[in-house]
Write an enzyme that holds these catalytic residues in place. Structure first.
Site, PDB file in Angstrom:
ATOM      1  N   LYS A 325       0.857  -1.192   0.000  1.00  0.00           N
ATOM      2  CA  LYS A 325       0.000   0.000   0.000  1.00  0.00           C
ATOM      3  C   LYS A 325       0.892   1.241   0.000  1.00  0.00           C
ATOM      4  CE  LYS A 325      -3.783   2.006   2.795  1.00  0.00           C
ATOM      5  NZ  LYS A 325      -4.618   1.762   3.997  1.00  0.00           N
ATOM      6  N   SER A 399      -9.340   2.038   3.390  1.00  0.00           N
ATOM      7  CA  SER A 399      -8.520   2.807   2.472  1.00  0.00           C
ATOM      8  C   SER A 399      -7.599   1.936   1.626  1.00  0.00           C
ATOM      9  CB  SER A 399      -7.689   3.831   3.253  1.00  0.00           C
ATOM     10  OG  SER A 399      -6.786   3.197   4.155  1.00  0.00           O
ATOM     11  N   SER A 423      -9.521  -0.237   7.581  1.00  0.00           N
ATOM     12  CA  SER A 423      -9.015  -0.151   6.215  1.00  0.00           C
ATOM     13  C   SER A 423      -8.473  -1.454   5.662  1.00  0.00           C
ATOM     14  CB  SER A 423      -7.914   0.920   6.136  1.00  0.00           C
ATOM     15  OG  SER A 423      -8.444   2.196   6.402  1.00  0.00           O
TER      16      SER A 423
END
Length: 718
Positions: A325, A399, A423
């Protein structure tokens, strides 16, 4: 067939399974089995001492057999820090001060193989014949037992180990000391009598007799011949290995390892397969990646890795492609956090990334996210909005949007993501993969762009629970430089039930109807089915006070922790760059900057957090009648992208009703698939939540649940 038995062990046949058993090799160090070490001094008789080494050839054979079976292997070494600060005076002086004793040298003194029983010295190393392979933990212990001052118990719990085949030296001392401690913690242990020895034959025999006396007072005593004979008749569990094609799914981590070990596959070819898949998928879902390494650079990395380990045992993640990420640092690569104004080139790897690379992982690229890791929707990035793997009209969740989609689409084997308020769990549920959020402070958050310092955790996204667990074991390392790190000995442990969760049973709770009422009707029905499924797995559902969990959820976006988010990103940065942010991110931070917060409110929220944490953790105190896990829907619904665009703040807040509390009150959690919505064909996920440090427990119970889900799928298909 996964069950084994040593039929001739005493007091009766020792039964164990492949998945839950480890071979424990205790203190086979030069200091104990080679001349001129501490053991030879302790023994005092060169003839007796030299005879102890006779166990090495048979122990070698047992070690090779256990490795071939796929049993976990764990080694221990007794020794002390070079400064000897972990050496108690009683241990240091007792034997050397014995009148008329033969201990001419003590611990820490210089011997022919270096300082005696001191870590880092030549004598402290395990002998070459039994040298540990990558993925085999080595427990450095300062005492005779293996539990004091070590991570041994947590290491066993983490791997789901309930049974131990115990070997090593010396029988009368370190071996039986460890075994007795194992007994107190609930493990089933069997000493292999021909794989252990000591310096006093009568004491050795007495020690083993004591273990199995009184119908198994401390455990079992068996013989390696039983193990080796039985293993010869056990068929392999592995399916025939076939290299993957461009059309086939990416092999699992375990399958990749087997393909590499047998020479049927090589890392460079897997890289080409990955890039073929990535390039093909980009046209369908272009918002997944923010940065991709070039194919040529990744092939070069793969070839270098293959050369490094040519002819050697492979590390746990050898040749496994992974993504990161883009709020986690990879050295030399720009970290954007999906915000160009915030971007910087990372000077070093985040520790978690470094551990994966050292374990043989192959880095492919950086993945999209909700800007500044703020949101659960996946629709807040200037780099595009990826959609759910199963529907171009539905949100991917955030996210960690790109991370979930890349894993679910089979582009990579796993991703390192983050989870502050859900997330790592919500996008996992929306894309039918596993999202593991470890206990905060157990995985280093250095090198992570903070969303809310003190609440952030690195999470793991993988196709299956075993793969998520493999990655977790790789990165679960204490980082003394991380100010939010938890000292491993501060984490709770529990006694094991050797029968496992299904046979031994477990307790769980669910949210009250007033909270479950926020779910869509299909989600409520699927959750109800999940509860019944968990009951059929051996679980007993009990009532709890859910108020601490609900209050904690509401706290996350209260004044105190909104201010924490501002401080984490940087007040000055936000003031200067607010208008350049994504519209929804801008709205959220504008509200946070403009809120008028009285200072005492901050302390009031912190006090409420402490109270909720105390009560929530007590809920999981099994010795006080607490539950093993809390089962919740991962999210209450799965919105469409146009619905999220129309109401980005309120709908996003609703998505976190079951995830927001976890890091506020220090829970761990894992989201897994629990069914499919009939009308839409979209996946439905549930999350298993546990108390601080109970990561292994939630994984064990989730695994039983997933076995039941798979069995139901097979039954339905047939």
């Amino acid at each position: 067939m996964t069950g084994f038995i040593l039929p001739n062990s005493k007091p009766y046949g020792f039964k164990f399974s492949r998945a839950s058993t480890a071979l424990l090799i205790i203190d086979m160090q030069r200091d104990f089995v080679d001349p001129n070490g501490f053991g030879s001094i302790q023994c005092g008789d060169p003839t007796i001492f030299s005879s102890v080494r006779r166990i090495v050839p048979v122990l070698q054979k047992v070690l090779e057999t256990c490795r071939s079976l796929g049993l976990q292997v764990i080694h221990t070494r007794e020794g002390h820090q070079p400064d000897l600060l972990d050496l108690p005076p009683a241990k240091k002086f007792r034997q050397i001060n014995t009148p008329n004793g033969h201990h001419a040298m003590g611990i820490g003194e210089q011997g022919p193989m270096g300082r005696l029983l001191v870590r880092g010295e030549h004598g402290h190393d395990i002998i070459d014949e039994l040298s540990p392979q990558p993925g085999e933990p080595v427990i450095d212990k300062p005492g005779k037992g293996s539990f004091w001052g070590t991570r041994f118990h947590r290491s066993l719990l983490a791997r789901g180990i309930t049974h131990l085949l115990v070997t090593g030296v010396t029988t009368e001392c370190c071996v039986t000391t460890t075994l007795r401690e194992c007994n107190d913690r609930g493990y089933e242990c069997c000493i292999l009598s021909d794989c252990t020895d000591g310096f006093d034959s009568q004491m050795v025999q007495t020690a083993m007799d004591t273990v199995c006396a009184q119908n198994g007072l401390f455990g079992y005593v068996g013989h390696s011949s039983d193990l080796l004979t039985h293993v010869l008749n056990v068929p392999s569990l592995s399916s025939p290995l076939t290299p993957p094609t461009r059309e086939s799914a990416l092999p699992s981590i375990k399958q990749l390892r087997e393909l590499y070990q047998t020479g049927l596959e090589d890392p460079a070819r897997i890289i080409h397969l990955v890039f073929d898949k990535v390039e093909n998928y980009q046209a369908k879902n272009p918002g997944v990646w923010i940065f991709l390494k070039s194919r040529d650079d990744c092939v070069a990395d793969a070839n270098a890795l293959a050369a490094q380990y040519s002819g050697k045992p492979l590390p746990p993640l050898f040749g496994v492609p992974f993504g990161v990420k883009d709020n986690i640092d990879v050295e030399g690569i720009t970290t954007t956090a999906a915000c160009d104004k915030f971007s910087y080139v990372a000077e070093s790897h985040a520790p978690a990334v470094d551990l994966v690379l050292k374990a043989g992982g192959l880095f492919i690229g950086k993945l999209n996210l909700d800007q500044l890791a703020t949101g659960l929707s996946g629709c807040r990035s200037p780099y595009g909005t990826p959609h759910c793997v199963y529907s171009k009209d539905h949100i991917p969740g955030g996210s960690s949007s790109g991370s979930a989609v890349a894993v679910a689409a089979g582009l990579i084997s796993f991703a390192l993501a983050t989870d502050t308020a859900g997330s790592g769990r919500v996008p996992a549920a929306f894309n039918n993969i596993v999202g593991l959020k470890p206990t905060k402070g157990t995985i280093s958050t250095r090198g992570v762009v903070p969303a809310c310092k003190g609440f952030d955790t690195i999470s793991i996204m993988a196709p299956t629970l075993p793969e998520a667990r493999t990655v977790w074991l790789t990165i679960d390392h204490y980082d003394p430089v991380d100010p939010y790190a938890k000292i491993p000995t501060s984490l709770l442990t529990w006694h094991v039930d050797f029968r496992g969760p299904r046979e031994g049973g477990f307790t769980f709770a669910i949210p009250p109807e007033s909270i479950l009422g926020m779910c869509s009707n299909p989600y409520r029905d699927l959750f109800s089915q999940s509860v019944q499924m968990l009951r059929s797995c051996g679980g007993s559902c009990v009532d709890i006070d859910y108020a601490p969990f609900q209050k904690a959820s509401e706290l996350l976006y209260g004044p105190a922790f909104l201010s924490c988010r501002v401080a984490s990103i940087g007040h000055d940065f936000l003031l200067k760059n607010l208008t350049s942010l994504h519209p929804t991110t801008q709205t959220l931070f504008r509200a946070a900057l403009e809120q008028k917060v009285e200072p005492w409110i901050i302390f009031q929220d912190q006090a409420l957090q402490a109270e909720c944490t105390m009560k929530a953790q007590a809920t999981f105190n099994h010795l006080a009648g607490g539950i093993d896990v809390l089962l919740v829907p991962t999210a209450p619904c799965h919105p469409m992208i146009e619905e999220m665009d129309a109401d980005p703040v309120a709908l996003n807040s609703k998505l976190g009703v079951f995830t927001h509390a976890a890091n506020v009150i220090d829970l761990c959690g894992v989201s897994v698939n629990a069914g499919w919505v009939e009308d839409s064909g979209l996946p439905f996920g549930v999350t298993f939540l546990g108390g601080r440090g109970y990561d292994a427990k939630i994984l064990d119970i989730a695994a039983v649940f997933m076995e039941k889900i798979k069995a139901r799928v097979v039954e339905t298909a047939s």
